[in-house]
Design a protein around this motif. Sequence first.
Motif, mmCIF file in Angstrom:
data_model
loop_
_atom_site.group_PDB
_atom_site.id
_atom_site.type_symbol
_atom_site.label_atom_id
_atom_site.label_comp_id
_atom_site.label_asym_id
_atom_site.label_seq_id
_atom_site.Cartn_x
_atom_site.Cartn_y
_atom_site.Cartn_z
ATOM 1 N N VAL A 148 0.876 -1.181 0.001
ATOM 2 C CA VAL A 148 0.028 -0.070 0.151
ATOM 3 C C VAL A 148 0.847 1.261 0.045
ATOM 4 C CG1 VAL A 148 -1.943 -1.112 1.117
ATOM 5 C CG2 VAL A 148 -0.193 -0.012 2.484
ATOM 6 N N ASP A 149 0.334 2.262 -0.463
ATOM 7 C CA ASP A 149 0.779 3.755 -0.256
ATOM 8 C C ASP A 149 0.564 4.384 1.034
ATOM 9 O OD1 ASP A 149 1.910 6.157 -0.362
ATOM 10 O OD2 ASP A 149 0.560 6.865 -2.297
ATOM 11 N N PRO A 150 1.407 4.375 1.834
ATOM 12 C CA PRO A 150 0.971 4.933 3.385
ATOM 13 C C PRO A 150 0.736 6.429 3.186
ATOM 14 C CG PRO A 150 3.474 4.711 3.055
ATOM 15 C CD PRO A 150 2.895 4.116 1.920
ATOM 16 N N SER A 151 0.871 7.226 2.158
ATOM 17 C CA SER A 151 0.607 8.614 2.151
ATOM 18 C C SER A 151 -0.930 8.860 2.034
ATOM 19 C CB SER A 151 1.266 9.195 0.954
ATOM 20 O OG SER A 151 1.119 8.868 -0.218
ATOM 21 N N ALA A 199 8.750 7.709 13.832
ATOM 22 C CA ALA A 199 9.500 8.071 12.651
ATOM 23 C C ALA A 199 8.513 9.073 11.738
ATOM 24 C CB ALA A 199 9.548 6.754 11.665
ATOM 25 N N ALA A 200 7.152 8.779 11.722
ATOM 26 C CA ALA A 200 6.492 9.560 10.960
ATOM 27 C C ALA A 200 5.433 10.652 11.795
ATOM 28 C CB ALA A 200 5.646 8.776 9.997
ATOM 29 N N GLN A 201 5.572 10.519 13.157
ATOM 30 C CA GLN A 201 4.844 11.569 13.950
ATOM 31 C C GLN A 201 3.035 11.351 13.607
ATOM 32 O OE1 GLN A 201 6.234 15.662 13.680
ATOM 33 N NE2 GLN A 201 8.328 14.669 13.740
ATOM 34 N N ALA A 202 2.734 10.057 13.254
ATOM 35 C CA ALA A 202 1.373 9.894 12.741
ATOM 36 C C ALA A 202 0.659 9.049 13.701
ATOM 37 C CB ALA A 202 1.484 9.168 11.511
ATOM 38 N N GLN A 250 8.150 -1.382 9.507
ATOM 39 C CA GLN A 250 9.124 -0.697 9.681
ATOM 40 C C GLN A 250 9.364 0.074 8.316
ATOM 41 O OE1 GLN A 250 12.182 -3.343 10.660
ATOM 42 N NE2 GLN A 250 11.944 -3.542 12.790
ATOM 43 N N ARG A 251 9.167 -0.449 7.091
ATOM 44 C CA ARG A 251 9.288 0.151 5.803
ATOM 45 C C ARG A 251 8.095 1.407 5.677
ATOM 46 N NH1 ARG A 251 9.221 -4.252 1.425
ATOM 47 N NH2 ARG A 251 9.888 -2.335 0.094
ATOM 48 N N LEU A 252 6.983 0.763 6.126
ATOM 49 C CA LEU A 252 5.898 1.590 5.993
ATOM 50 C C LEU A 252 6.039 2.927 6.681
ATOM 51 C CD1 LEU A 252 2.783 1.473 4.920
ATOM 52 C CD2 LEU A 252 2.498 1.272 7.522
ATOM 53 N N ALA A 253 6.641 2.989 8.159
ATOM 54 C CA ALA A 253 7.035 4.195 8.825
ATOM 55 C C ALA A 253 8.040 4.960 7.991
ATOM 56 C CB ALA A 253 7.381 3.554 10.200
ATOM 57 N N VAL A 254 8.894 4.531 7.481
ATOM 58 C CA VAL A 254 10.126 5.392 6.930
ATOM 59 C C VAL A 254 9.334 6.003 5.883
ATOM 60 C CG1 VAL A 254 12.356 5.176 5.627
ATOM 61 C CG2 VAL A 254 12.020 4.018 7.970
ATOM 62 N N ARG A 269 5.918 12.731 4.326
ATOM 63 C CA ARG A 269 5.328 14.083 5.585
ATOM 64 C C ARG A 269 6.534 14.961 5.301
ATOM 65 N NH1 ARG A 269 1.431 12.494 10.062
ATOM 66 N NH2 ARG A 269 -0.200 11.620 9.181
ATOM 67 N N GLY A 270 7.682 14.738 4.515
ATOM 68 C CA GLY A 270 8.776 15.696 4.836
ATOM 69 C C GLY A 270 9.465 15.369 5.883
ATOM 70 N N LEU A 271 9.187 14.188 6.638
ATOM 71 C CA LEU A 271 10.063 14.183 7.775
ATOM 72 C C LEU A 271 11.445 13.514 7.655
ATOM 73 C CD1 LEU A 271 7.076 13.413 10.080
ATOM 74 C CD2 LEU A 271 8.132 15.731 9.883
ATOM 75 N N ASP A 272 12.533 13.487 8.502
ATOM 76 C CA ASP A 272 13.706 12.760 8.638
ATOM 77 C C ASP A 272 13.453 11.590 9.525
ATOM 78 O OD1 ASP A 272 16.094 11.653 8.610
ATOM 79 O OD2 ASP A 272 17.182 13.451 9.158
ATOM 80 N N ALA A 273 13.261 10.340 9.078
ATOM 81 C CA ALA A 273 13.365 9.186 10.192
ATOM 82 C C ALA A 273 14.618 8.834 10.752
ATOM 83 C CB ALA A 273 13.206 8.075 9.464
ATOM 84 N N ASP A 274 15.305 9.593 10.505
ATOM 85 C CA ASP A 274 16.866 9.509 11.269
ATOM 86 C C ASP A 274 16.641 10.493 12.588
ATOM 87 O OD1 ASP A 274 17.820 7.525 10.020
ATOM 88 O OD2 ASP A 274 19.194 8.684 8.708
#
Length: 295
Positions: free
Chosen positions: A175-178, A205-208, A268-272, A278-283
């Motif tokens: 799926v496309d998480p966006s 990672a995604a603040q979701a 984990q991949r979905l989160a990254v 969302r324009g966020l840096d998972a690191d």
Amino acid sequence: MSISTTTEREIRSQPEVWARAVALAPQGAPVLGRPGERVLVLGCGTSAFVAESLAVLRERAGHGETDAAYASEWTPGRTYDRVVVISRSGTTSEVLEALDRVPAGTVRAAVVGVAGSPVADVADETLVLDFANEDSVVQTRFPTAVLALARAGFGEDLAPVLARVAGVLAEPLAVDPSRYEHFVFLGRSWSYGLAQEAALKIREAAQAWSESYPALDYRHGPVAVAGETSLVTIFGEAEPALAADVERTGATVVHEDLDPLIQLVQAQRLAVELAGARGLDADAPRHLTRSVVLG
């Protein structure tokens, strides 16, 4: 395939890391408890969820009664032969404090990613998974390596899992998480700990908005907030009636025919990917550090 973050690189290193963990299982698994011992497993955050899954796996394998608890909440009361703590950094303050509370005569064991760390130094027995240690703040391969080692040590044949994971990592996500704003993970038995960990990855990672529940309990209230922007992932065995009930809310249900540990890799991949969308840096997750060390 371009890898843009350290977290993603560490996610993709898991086939090799798991293979090393499984190879280490004969020597390492006894640290998690000898057969017949009554064991308590403690951790904080991700490690607490690993502790929950590990406890179920150990009891299911017939190795002995096993409890799990948050290191930050545990106080001595019940009698154990061994207390096992899990700490990637080996510096977590609440884990060190919990070890100090372990009654005399009880084996204090530790699973860490760093040799010579404070937790490793005070434990009676230590399992060091330095090959699974991470540079990233968000944990991915260390917790899955602990569980891969535990499962192999408890008698499971992980060869099919090792053979499958690399191929799954080479494929795009289902799926496309966006497309979604609300993420729910459901699990049963030992995979409930994985569901909790998956939801944590999305938050970190995604603040979701993400949630996790025992699978069959989801209909007992939490399903009320499901809708067209919800993505509901079922770990492990899925009851068809549950999936149908969730789909009636308009939510998208994902249940891949994969080992639950590989399903966690997918989360984990979905989160990254969601972080990137969302324009966020998972690191660089907001408000977080690699280890919680209290002053």
